[in-house]
Each structure stands twice: as structure tokens, then as C-alpha cells.
Scaffold this motif. Structure first.
Motif, short mmCIF file in Angstrom:
data_model
loop_
_atom_site.label_atom_id
_atom_site.label_comp_id
_atom_site.label_asym_id
_atom_site.label_seq_id
_atom_site.Cartn_x
_atom_site.Cartn_y
_atom_site.Cartn_z
N ARG A 31 0.83 -1.20 0.00
CA ARG A 31 0.00 0.00 0.00
C ARG A 31 0.87 1.26 0.00
O ARG A 31 0.60 2.22 -0.71
CB ARG A 31 -0.94 -0.02 1.20
CG ARG A 31 -1.99 1.07 1.15
CD ARG A 31 -3.05 0.93 2.23
NE ARG A 31 -2.51 0.97 3.56
CZ ARG A 31 -2.58 -0.03 4.45
NH1 ARG A 31 -3.19 -1.15 4.14
NH2 ARG A 31 -2.04 0.10 5.66
N LEU A 32 1.95 1.25 0.79
CA LEU A 32 2.87 2.39 0.80
C LEU A 32 3.53 2.59 -0.55
O LEU A 32 3.69 3.72 -1.02
CB LEU A 32 3.93 2.19 1.89
CG LEU A 32 3.45 2.32 3.33
CD1 LEU A 32 4.58 1.96 4.29
CD2 LEU A 32 2.97 3.73 3.59
N GLU A 33 3.92 1.50 -1.19
CA GLU A 33 4.54 1.60 -2.52
C GLU A 33 3.55 2.12 -3.55
O GLU A 33 3.90 2.92 -4.42
CB GLU A 33 5.09 0.24 -2.93
CG GLU A 33 6.32 -0.18 -2.14
CD GLU A 33 6.76 -1.60 -2.46
OE1 GLU A 33 6.03 -2.31 -3.20
OE2 GLU A 33 7.83 -1.99 -1.98
N ALA A 34 2.29 1.71 -3.45
CA ALA A 34 1.27 2.18 -4.39
C ALA A 34 1.03 3.68 -4.20
O ALA A 34 0.91 4.43 -5.19
CB ALA A 34 -0.03 1.41 -4.19
N ARG A 35 0.99 4.13 -2.95
CA ARG A 35 0.81 5.57 -2.70
C ARG A 35 1.99 6.37 -3.20
O ARG A 35 1.81 7.46 -3.74
CB ARG A 35 0.61 5.82 -1.21
CG ARG A 35 -0.74 5.38 -0.71
CD ARG A 35 -0.88 5.68 0.76
NE ARG A 35 -2.16 5.25 1.27
CZ ARG A 35 -2.49 5.25 2.54
NH1 ARG A 35 -1.64 5.68 3.45
NH2 ARG A 35 -3.67 4.84 2.92
N ALA A 36 3.19 5.85 -3.01
CA ALA A 36 4.38 6.55 -3.51
C ALA A 36 4.34 6.65 -5.03
O ALA A 36 4.70 7.68 -5.61
CB ALA A 36 5.64 5.84 -3.04
N ALA A 37 3.90 5.58 -5.69
CA ALA A 37 3.80 5.61 -7.15
C ALA A 37 2.75 6.63 -7.61
O ALA A 37 2.96 7.35 -8.59
CB ALA A 37 3.45 4.22 -7.67
N GLU A 38 1.61 6.71 -6.87
CA GLU A 38 0.58 7.70 -7.21
C GLU A 38 1.11 9.12 -7.05
O GLU A 38 0.83 9.99 -7.88
CB GLU A 38 -0.65 7.50 -6.32
CG GLU A 38 -1.46 6.28 -6.63
CD GLU A 38 -2.59 6.07 -5.62
OE1 GLU A 38 -2.85 6.98 -4.82
OE2 GLU A 38 -3.19 4.99 -5.66
N ARG A 39 1.84 9.35 -5.96
CA ARG A 39 2.41 10.69 -5.75
C ARG A 39 3.40 11.06 -6.85
O ARG A 39 3.42 12.18 -7.34
CB ARG A 39 3.11 10.76 -4.39
CG ARG A 39 2.16 10.96 -3.24
CD ARG A 39 2.90 11.35 -1.97
NE ARG A 39 3.89 10.38 -1.56
CZ ARG A 39 3.67 9.32 -0.78
NH1 ARG A 39 2.45 9.13 -0.32
NH2 ARG A 39 4.63 8.50 -0.46
N ALA A 40 4.22 10.11 -7.25
CA ALA A 40 5.18 10.39 -8.33
C ALA A 40 4.47 10.67 -9.64
O ALA A 40 4.86 11.58 -10.38
CB ALA A 40 6.14 9.20 -8.48
N ALA A 41 3.41 9.92 -9.92
CA ALA A 41 2.67 10.14 -11.17
C ALA A 41 1.99 11.51 -11.16
O ALA A 41 2.01 12.23 -12.17
CB ALA A 41 1.63 9.04 -11.36
#
Length: 138
Positions: A31-41
Motif C-alpha cells: 500500500r505504501l509503494e502504491a501511494r508513492a507511485a501515485e504521488r510520483a505520477a
């Protein structure tokens, strides 16, 4: 003595809830990795929009600087509007004798009054002398 809910005195298997094994840690990590990917996008999308706006502003500035200055986003005031200087050489200055006298009473020099009212210094002196001649003696 420490209460058992604080973890002191309890055995290792009693400290964790039954479903708190390694599977729960993996879900949190994913979940943390998915949120980080969303923030980067979203950061990349914002940067792309920012670059597009800059390019459009540059094109508008090159084509019409006055319109670009009008449309530019500003923090406060209208400091960057391109304004034409108004020709005030034909304007007449209304000399208010009371104002000249009041400014002189406050300590304004004859040279500064002459510059402010666009009059020669001798006319300012004559205007101030009129007041002294017309005032009653104490």
C-alpha cells in the motif's frame, strides 16, 4: 507494576494480534509503494502542466507583450502591467495659497515649495510675504 496491555510481562505470542503476521506487513508495504507511485505520477503530471503553461506564456509574450502582462498571474498589485506614461506638460497647476502657507508653517523650504508647485522661488516668497503683511500685529 506495569499493566499487561503495555506488553511487559506478556509472552511473545501474546503481544501480537492473531492476524498480525508477515502477511499484514506485506500488505502495508504494498500500500505504501502504491501511494508513492501515485504521488510520483501526480508530480509528473503537474510538472507537465507547468511546462505547458510556461511554453504558452512564452509564446504569448513573444506575440503580444501587453496582453501577456495583463493575463499574467500576480501575487498582489498590478506592478507588471505595461503602462504608457501620460503627458502632463499641458496640465495647469492650481496653487492653493492656504496650502502653500500651511506647508511653509510646517517647515517646508521655499525651494521645495517652488519645485512642488512649479513656481519660481521669488513668487513663493511673495506669497508668504502677503500673509505676513496681512496678518494683524500681536
Amino acid at each position: 507494576m506495569v499493566h499487561k496491555s503495555w506488553g511487559a510481562g506478556a509472552s511473545a505470542d501474546q503481544r501480537h494480534a492473531p492476524g498480525a503476521g508477515p502477511a499484514r506487513g506485506d500488505a502495508t508495504l504494498s500500500r505504501l509503494e502504491a501511494r508513492a507511485a501515485e504521488r510520483a505520477a501526480s508530480a509528473q503530471a503537474r510538472e507537465a502542466l507547468r511546462q505547458e503553461r510556461r511554453r504558452a506564456d512564452a509564446e504569448l509574450t513573444a506575440s503580444d507583450p501587453h496582453r501577456a502582462a495583463e493575463q499574467r498571474r500576480r501575487g498582489s498589485g498590478r506592478k507588471d502591467i505595461v503602462r504608457e506614461q501620460r503627458d502632463t506638460s499641458g496640465y495647469t497647476m492650481v496653487v492653493d495659497r492656504q496650502r502653500v502657507r500651511a506647508l511653509a508653517a510646517r517647515g517646508a523650504s521655499i525651494a521645495s515649495l517652488a519645485a512642488a508647485f512649479h513656481l519660481p522661488a521669488d513668487e513663493i516668497e511673495a506669497l508668504l510675504a502677503e500673509r505676513d503683511a496681512g496678518s494683524p500685529a500681536a
